[in-house]
Design a protein around this motif. Structure first.
Motif, PDB file in Angstrom:
ATOM      1  N   VAL A   1       6.785   8.864  -5.459  1.00 53.92           N
ATOM      2  CA  VAL A   1       6.559   7.413  -4.396  1.00 53.92           C
ATOM      3  C   VAL A   1       6.542   8.273  -2.494  1.00 53.92           C
ATOM      4  O   VAL A   1       6.013   7.989  -2.113  1.00 53.92           O
ATOM      5  N   ASN A   2       7.044   9.716  -2.390  1.00 57.68           N
ATOM      6  CA  ASN A   2       7.242  10.292  -1.209  1.00 57.68           C
ATOM      7  C   ASN A   2       6.125  11.085  -1.039  1.00 57.68           C
ATOM      8  O   ASN A   2       5.470  11.508   0.293  1.00 57.68           O
ATOM      9  N   ALA A   3       5.680  11.571  -2.117  1.00 60.55           N
ATOM     10  CA  ALA A   3       3.760  12.332  -1.530  1.00 60.55           C
ATOM     11  C   ALA A   3       2.759  10.971  -1.380  1.00 60.55           C
ATOM     12  O   ALA A   3       2.371  11.539  -0.210  1.00 60.55           O
ATOM     13  N   LEU A   4       3.243  10.088  -1.916  1.00 59.44           N
ATOM     14  CA  LEU A   4       2.193   8.832  -1.270  1.00 59.44           C
ATOM     15  C   LEU A   4       2.644   8.188   0.321  1.00 59.44           C
ATOM     16  O   LEU A   4       1.893   8.258   1.178  1.00 59.44           O
ATOM     17  N   ARG A   5       3.971   8.084   0.246  1.00 58.34           N
ATOM     18  CA  ARG A   5       4.455   8.204   1.706  1.00 58.34           C
ATOM     19  C   ARG A   5       4.220   8.903   2.610  1.00 58.34           C
ATOM     20  O   ARG A   5       3.786   8.966   3.953  1.00 58.34           O
ATOM     21  N   ARG A   6       3.850  10.438   2.670  1.00 52.70           N
ATOM     22  CA  ARG A   6       3.748  11.149   3.300  1.00 52.70           C
ATOM     23  C   ARG A   6       1.958  10.951   3.552  1.00 52.70           C
ATOM     24  O   ARG A   6       1.833  11.848   4.075  1.00 52.70           O
ATOM     25  N   SER A   7       1.169  10.673   2.648  1.00 56.13           N
ATOM     26  CA  SER A   7      -0.163  10.447   2.899  1.00 56.13           C
ATOM     27  C   SER A   7      -0.610   9.533   3.728  1.00 56.13           C
ATOM     28  O   SER A   7      -1.584   9.072   4.124  1.00 56.13           O
ATOM     29  N   MET A   8       1.092   8.663   4.035  1.00 56.59           N
ATOM     30  CA  MET A   8       0.707   7.402   5.061  1.00 56.59           C
ATOM     31  C   MET A   8       1.447   8.004   6.002  1.00 56.59           C
ATOM     32  O   MET A   8       2.301   7.196   5.746  1.00 56.59           O
ATOM     33  N   GLY A   9       0.568   7.611   7.755  1.00 62.18           N
ATOM     34  CA  GLY A   9       1.750   7.095   8.423  1.00 62.18           C
ATOM     35  C   GLY A   9       2.121   5.565   8.866  1.00 62.18           C
ATOM     36  O   GLY A   9       0.729   4.738   8.832  1.00 62.18           O
ATOM     37  N   TYR A  10       3.069   5.230   8.914  1.00 62.85           N
ATOM     38  CA  TYR A  10       3.326   3.827   9.265  1.00 62.85           C
ATOM     39  C   TYR A  10       3.688   3.308  10.811  1.00 62.85           C
ATOM     40  O   TYR A  10       4.626   4.227  11.524  1.00 62.85           O
ATOM     41  N   VAL A  11       2.429   3.263  11.741  1.00 59.99           N
ATOM     42  CA  VAL A  11       3.311   2.556  13.236  1.00 59.99           C
ATOM     43  C   VAL A  11       4.082   0.840  12.802  1.00 59.99           C
ATOM     44  O   VAL A  11       3.313   0.058  12.342  1.00 59.99           O
ATOM     45  N   ILE A  12       4.630   0.544  13.534  1.00 64.40           N
ATOM     46  CA  ILE A  12       5.470  -1.012  13.696  1.00 64.40           C
ATOM     47  C   ILE A  12       5.144  -1.609  15.234  1.00 64.40           C
ATOM     48  O   ILE A  12       5.255  -0.582  16.182  1.00 64.40           O
ATOM     49  N   GLN A  13       5.612  -2.708  15.472  1.00 67.66           N
ATOM     50  CA  GLN A  13       5.320  -3.152  16.012  1.00 67.66           C
ATOM     51  C   GLN A  13       6.790  -3.310  17.549  1.00 67.66           C
ATOM     52  O   GLN A  13       5.621  -2.553  18.584  1.00 67.66           O
ATOM     53  N   HIS A  14       8.088  -2.089  17.628  1.00 63.75           N
ATOM     54  CA  HIS A  14       8.359  -2.221  17.923  1.00 63.75           C
ATOM     55  C   HIS A  14       8.739  -0.513  17.739  1.00 63.75           C
ATOM     56  O   HIS A  14       9.719   0.608  19.035  1.00 63.75           O
ATOM     57  N   ALA A  15       8.235   0.817  17.630  1.00 60.98           N
ATOM     58  CA  ALA A  15       7.639   1.702  17.432  1.00 60.98           C
ATOM     59  C   ALA A  15       8.487   2.418  16.526  1.00 60.98           C
ATOM     60  O   ALA A  15       8.557   3.104  15.672  1.00 60.98           O
TER      61      ALA A  15
ATOM     62  N   ILE B   1       1.012  -1.637  -0.081  1.00 57.35           N
ATOM     63  CA  ILE B   1       0.311  -0.136  -0.233  1.00 57.35           C
ATOM     64  C   ILE B   1       1.095   1.394  -0.145  1.00 57.35           C
ATOM     65  O   ILE B   1       0.842   2.539  -0.802  1.00 57.35           O
ATOM     66  N   ASN B   2       1.998   0.731   1.027  1.00 60.39           N
ATOM     67  CA  ASN B   2       3.173   2.100   0.524  1.00 60.39           C
ATOM     68  C   ASN B   2       3.758   1.729  -0.739  1.00 60.39           C
ATOM     69  O   ASN B   2       5.179   2.665   0.182  1.00 60.39           O
ATOM     70  N   ARG B   3       3.920   0.982  -0.922  1.00 59.87           N
ATOM     71  CA  ARG B   3       5.107   0.841  -2.276  1.00 59.87           C
ATOM     72  C   ARG B   3       6.600   0.589  -1.463  1.00 59.87           C
ATOM     73  O   ARG B   3       7.468   0.508  -2.286  1.00 59.87           O
ATOM     74  N   MET B   4       6.268   0.027  -0.307  1.00 59.03           N
ATOM     75  CA  MET B   4       8.033  -0.777   0.418  1.00 59.03           C
ATOM     76  C   MET B   4       7.815  -2.178  -0.575  1.00 59.03           C
ATOM     77  O   MET B   4       9.537  -2.263  -0.155  1.00 59.03           O
ATOM     78  N   VAL B   5       6.883  -2.863  -0.300  1.00 56.25           N
ATOM     79  CA  VAL B   5       7.089  -3.598  -1.819  1.00 56.25           C
ATOM     80  C   VAL B   5       5.999  -3.499  -3.246  1.00 56.25           C
ATOM     81  O   VAL B   5       4.913  -2.954  -2.670  1.00 56.25           O
ATOM     82  N   GLU B   6       6.592  -3.969  -4.317  1.00 61.11           N
ATOM     83  CA  GLU B   6       6.260  -3.415  -5.359  1.00 61.11           C
ATOM     84  C   GLU B   6       4.982  -5.016  -5.653  1.00 61.11           C
ATOM     85  O   GLU B   6       5.889  -6.042  -5.584  1.00 61.11           O
TER      86      GLU B   6
ATOM     87  N   VAL C   1      -2.354  -1.264  -7.066  1.00 55.32           N
ATOM     88  CA  VAL C   1      -3.490  -1.027  -5.896  1.00 55.32           C
ATOM     89  C   VAL C   1      -3.695   0.333  -6.609  1.00 55.32           C
ATOM     90  O   VAL C   1      -2.530   1.237  -6.763  1.00 55.32           O
ATOM     91  N   LEU C   2      -4.678   0.491  -6.259  1.00 59.63           N
ATOM     92  CA  LEU C   2      -5.444   1.939  -6.401  1.00 59.63           C
ATOM     93  C   LEU C   2      -6.042   2.811  -5.738  1.00 59.63           C
ATOM     94  O   LEU C   2      -5.885   2.189  -4.249  1.00 59.63           O
ATOM     95  N   LEU C   3      -5.345   3.896  -4.823  1.00 52.81           N
ATOM     96  CA  LEU C   3      -5.970   5.469  -4.538  1.00 52.81           C
ATOM     97  C   LEU C   3      -6.600   5.995  -4.661  1.00 52.81           C
ATOM     98  O   LEU C   3      -6.299   6.323  -5.641  1.00 52.81           O
ATOM     99  N   ASP C   4      -7.682   6.355  -4.416  1.00 51.25           N
ATOM    100  CA  ASP C   4      -9.068   7.011  -5.110  1.00 51.25           C
ATOM    101  C   ASP C   4      -9.052   6.222  -6.026  1.00 51.25           C
ATOM    102  O   ASP C   4      -9.114   7.769  -6.585  1.00 51.25           O
ATOM    103  N   GLY C   5      -9.341   5.383  -6.282  1.00 47.72           N
ATOM    104  CA  GLY C   5      -9.388   5.332  -8.433  1.00 47.72           C
ATOM    105  C   GLY C   5      -8.468   5.333  -9.362  1.00 47.72           C
ATOM    106  O   GLY C   5      -8.519   4.406  -9.853  1.00 47.72           O
ATOM    107  N   ARG C   6      -6.754   5.784  -8.847  1.00 45.53           N
ATOM    108  CA  ARG C   6      -5.853   5.918  -9.666  1.00 45.53           C
ATOM    109  C   ARG C   6      -4.637   4.991  -8.898  1.00 45.53           C
ATOM    110  O   ARG C   6      -4.037   4.960  -7.702  1.00 45.53           O
ATOM    111  N   ASP C   7      -4.095   4.063 -10.100  1.00 45.07           N
ATOM    112  CA  ASP C   7      -2.530   3.411  -9.080  1.00 45.07           C
ATOM    113  C   ASP C   7      -1.929   4.597  -9.071  1.00 45.07           C
ATOM    114  O   ASP C   7      -0.905   5.233  -9.435  1.00 45.07           O
ATOM    115  N   ILE C   8      -1.568   3.729  -7.934  1.00 44.02           N
ATOM    116  CA  ILE C   8      -0.556   3.909  -7.484  1.00 44.02           C
ATOM    117  C   ILE C   8       1.294   4.844  -7.794  1.00 44.02           C
ATOM    118  O   ILE C   8       2.092   5.337  -7.129  1.00 44.02           O
ATOM    119  N   ARG C   9       1.028   4.116  -8.617  1.00 40.07           N
ATOM    120  CA  ARG C   9       2.741   4.155  -9.295  1.00 40.07           C
ATOM    121  C   ARG C   9       2.941   5.121 -10.389  1.00 40.07           C
ATOM    122  O   ARG C   9       3.507   5.653 -10.917  1.00 40.07           O
TER     123      ARG C   9
END
Ligand code: ADP
Ligand code: ADP
Length: 224
Positions: free
Chosen positions: A68-82, A45-50, A56-64
């Protein structure tokens, strides 16, 4: 996600023809046993994996189509050990993102303190370093940092799995409150079906081989 498949170079099929429509402004949980492709799905979803196949579509548009930076700015990311910066205080961990986005130091600090309050962290913790916090407190900082850029989407990968059950319940309640207040779109990964049922507006059950077994609101899940 439109017929998305991910095969890693060693031939492992992590996700197999997954089609999933994640609704805006609610919590979607990806649940299933270890190795069923949850993290891989989240990272597509945030293109860390292709993906190997599919879109993968966001609001109907292919995230590619977007940088990629704009995509990631629109998505916060939280993992297990913070994943906090160990040599920065709590307030600086949270303020990093607003600072990178051009906020001046005082404004970023003010924003960080507001976010600490929102995630239920006493302001007295502002000057501590991550190692001086309990696991649950570190996760709260991780959530605050993910919220700092006010992204419409939050991606959360087993964020509460490493904390004890009582603390976990507090974190879950906090997330539900934050999500309701701020209207974020949350995609939440867990292997814990009870957590999935508690948090999810929609629950996607994955099984071995990365196939989608069920996708439904919690009340409509069939017991397996
Ligand atoms: P989950 O989050 O449900 O535990 P993952 O998405 O981490 O599942 O992994 C799905 C499958 O893909 C597993 O079989 C895992 O071993 C494999 N896998 C994950 N990452 C890689 C990688 N970088 N290279 C090869 N196989 C991987
Ligand atoms: P947990 O049950 O989540 O593992 P801890 O035993 O790590 O909790 O921490 C309990 C309390 O002690 C927390 O309020 C935490 O902020 C505080 N604490 C933990 N380590 C330190 C430290 N090195 N310095 C100051 N306070 C600490």
């Amino acid at each position: 996600m439109d017929a998305v498949t991910k095969r890693y170079p060693d031939g492992t099929t992590a996700v197999d023809r997954l089609t999933l429509e994640i609704p805006d402004g609610s919590i979607t949980v990806l649940v299933g046993p270890s190795g069923c492709g949850k993290t891989t799905t989240l990272r597509m979803i945030n293109r860390m994996v292709e993906p190997t196949e599919g879109r993968v579509l966001l609001d109907g548009r292919d995230i590619r189509e977007a940088p990629v930076n704009a995509l990631r700015r629109s998505m916060g990311y939280v993992i297990q050990h913070a994943g906090l910066f160990p040599h920065r205080t709590v307030v600086d961990n949270i303020a990093t993102v607003p600072r990178l986005n051009g906020a001046d130091k005082r404004a970023a600090r003010r924003r960080a303190l507001e976010l600490m309050e929102r995630v239920g962290l006493d302001a007295a913790f502002a000057k501590r370093y991550p190692y001086q916090l309990s696991g649950g407190q570190q996760q709260r900082v991780g959530v605050a940092r993910a919220l700092a850029a006010d992204p419409p989407v939050l991606l959360m990968d087993e964020p509460f799995s490493a904390v004890d059950p009582i603390v976990r319940k507090g974190l879950q309640d906090e997330l539900l409150r934050i999500q309701a207040d701020l209207g974020k779109t949350v995609v939440f990964v867990t292997h814990d079906i009870d957590e999935a049922i508690k948090l999810g507006d929609m629950v996607a059950v994955l099984r071995e081989g990365g196939r989608l077994a069920q996708y439904a609101p919690p009340a409509q899940l069939l017991s397996a």
